[in-house]
Design an enzyme around this catalytic site. Sequence first.
Site, PDB file in Angstrom:
ATOM      1  N   VAL B  17     -57.239  19.643 -18.840  1.00  0.00           N
ATOM      2  CA  VAL B  17     -58.327  19.699 -19.824  1.00  0.00           C
ATOM      3  C   VAL B  17     -59.612  20.174 -19.162  1.00  0.00           C
ATOM      4  O   VAL B  17     -59.749  20.143 -17.937  1.00  0.00           O
ATOM      5  CB  VAL B  17     -58.561  18.320 -20.487  1.00  0.00           C
ATOM      6  CG1 VAL B  17     -57.363  17.940 -21.333  1.00  0.00           C
ATOM      7  CG2 VAL B  17     -58.853  17.245 -19.461  1.00  0.00           C
ATOM      8  N   CYS B  18     -60.559  20.602 -20.022  1.00  0.00           N
ATOM      9  CA  CYS B  18     -61.859  21.079 -19.580  1.00  0.00           C
ATOM     10  C   CYS B  18     -62.528  19.997 -18.724  1.00  0.00           C
ATOM     11  O   CYS B  18     -62.508  18.839 -19.114  1.00  0.00           O
ATOM     12  CB  CYS B  18     -62.707  21.386 -20.794  1.00  0.00           C
ATOM     13  SG  CYS B  18     -64.423  21.763 -20.428  1.00  0.00           S
ATOM     14  N   PRO B  19     -63.151  20.273 -17.604  1.00  0.00           N
ATOM     15  CA  PRO B  19     -63.398  21.620 -17.060  1.00  0.00           C
ATOM     16  C   PRO B  19     -62.331  22.089 -16.073  1.00  0.00           C
ATOM     17  O   PRO B  19     -62.497  23.110 -15.444  1.00  0.00           O
ATOM     18  CB  PRO B  19     -64.718  21.417 -16.317  1.00  0.00           C
ATOM     19  CG  PRO B  19     -64.633  20.011 -15.792  1.00  0.00           C
ATOM     20  CD  PRO B  19     -63.812  19.241 -16.780  1.00  0.00           C
ATOM     21  N   VAL B  20     -61.236  21.336 -15.968  1.00  0.00           N
ATOM     22  CA  VAL B  20     -60.219  21.720 -14.983  1.00  0.00           C
ATOM     23  C   VAL B  20     -59.495  22.996 -15.409  1.00  0.00           C
ATOM     24  O   VAL B  20     -58.992  23.749 -14.578  1.00  0.00           O
ATOM     25  CB  VAL B  20     -59.222  20.550 -14.733  1.00  0.00           C
ATOM     26  CG1 VAL B  20     -58.233  20.894 -13.644  1.00  0.00           C
ATOM     27  CG2 VAL B  20     -59.990  19.300 -14.360  1.00  0.00           C
TER      28      VAL B  20
END
Lengths: 296, 80
Positions: B17-20
């Site tokens: 998931v964001c920011p990954v």
Amino acid sequence: MYREGEFRVAEADYKALKSGGFMRQKQKDNFSMRLKAVGGNFTAEQLVTIANVSEKYGDGHVHLTSRQGIEIPFIKLGDIDAVKSALEAGGVSVGVCGPRVRTVTACQGNAICPSGCIDTSTLAREISERYFGRELPHKFKFGVTGCQNNCLKAEENDIGVKGGYRVRWEKEACILCGVCIKACRTKALSLSGDRIDLDGTKCSDCGRCVKSCPTEAWKGESGYILSFGGTFGNLIAKGNELFPIIEDKEALFRITDAALDFFSEHARPGERFRVAIDRDGWDTLKTSLERALHAR
Amino acid sequence: MPGDCVVDQTVDITDVVCPVTFVKAKVALEELDDGQVLSIRMNDGEPVRNVPRSIRDEGHEILKLIDNGDSTFSLIVRKG
Ligand code: SF4
Ligand code: SF4
Ligand code: SF4
């Protein structure tokens, strides 16, 4: 500490103190000192000054307000002049309260944030220089947000300014990759043959197509989307947009001038902008703002 | 266009998931040589709205966004 006589003078002068940003505390003879902020920006030097004043004259803490400002609580009545000059020496000004134009808030905008469509900090400073402290029937808040993500919540303000782009597509540069179609949150874009169609009724002028296109096939002129009559205190109402995005900063200021004039003329003392507009008519406001928009 | 270029490497960012999401794609791109092509599989919604732009802002060349028909998209990127 203060002497008896001093305190009576200060009591009589309480309104003046309040207009100068000294908020009376629950604790007798203590004031929470409101500092001037523009767009929520303070320099490191200002912060050091504020920290020193808080340690020396307050109780060693500060409060960050909901309007991106700083207040230094527990300032004693007798220290007010000393505090003022210590702040001034460090480049910090005292804020305002009462029936006037308040702190102008802003997000970081396009000087820092990749999503920003406008330079919010500069605009907040210009608005503040033009209007800060101006006396009006009631308090008046400006907020400036850089794009439709609306981190600064423009519509909470008496006048909200939101950055946007008026966009157009240039066929020659487009490689039909499809990125913009997905980037658009309002589903205004679609592929038809070898063209990208823009549904103007769905477009929010957010500029995400411009920001996401890998080949600069989307061009955009940045502009300001204005909302009027927002208030989020005792009365909760969202500001309304009265006309399409405007690209010209001078026109923006003609409109804000006219809005403040409308407020002065139409509001009873102690009445918010929203209440005055609701009574005297959104059409009346719109007419006078449009006159200002088209004036040269 | 997908047919016009050879994909050298693929990376799937649908499992993060964001920011990954962006970080995983960025790391995958760093392992390629300039000019090589990466296919990044991402979810519909926020990833497909935002990741292409972040990749563009890093200076890579976006070639195509392919709808995989399963609520995922593949972004074809040439390392810049
Ligand atoms: S409103 Fe837009 S420009 Fe401002 S901080 Fe949020 S995303 Fe950035
Ligand atoms: S400006 Fe925003 S809403 Fe309008 S087409 Fe572009 S991405 Fe969609
Ligand atoms: S993002 Fe740019 S190049 Fe890709 S389809 Fe949209 S306009 Fe064309």
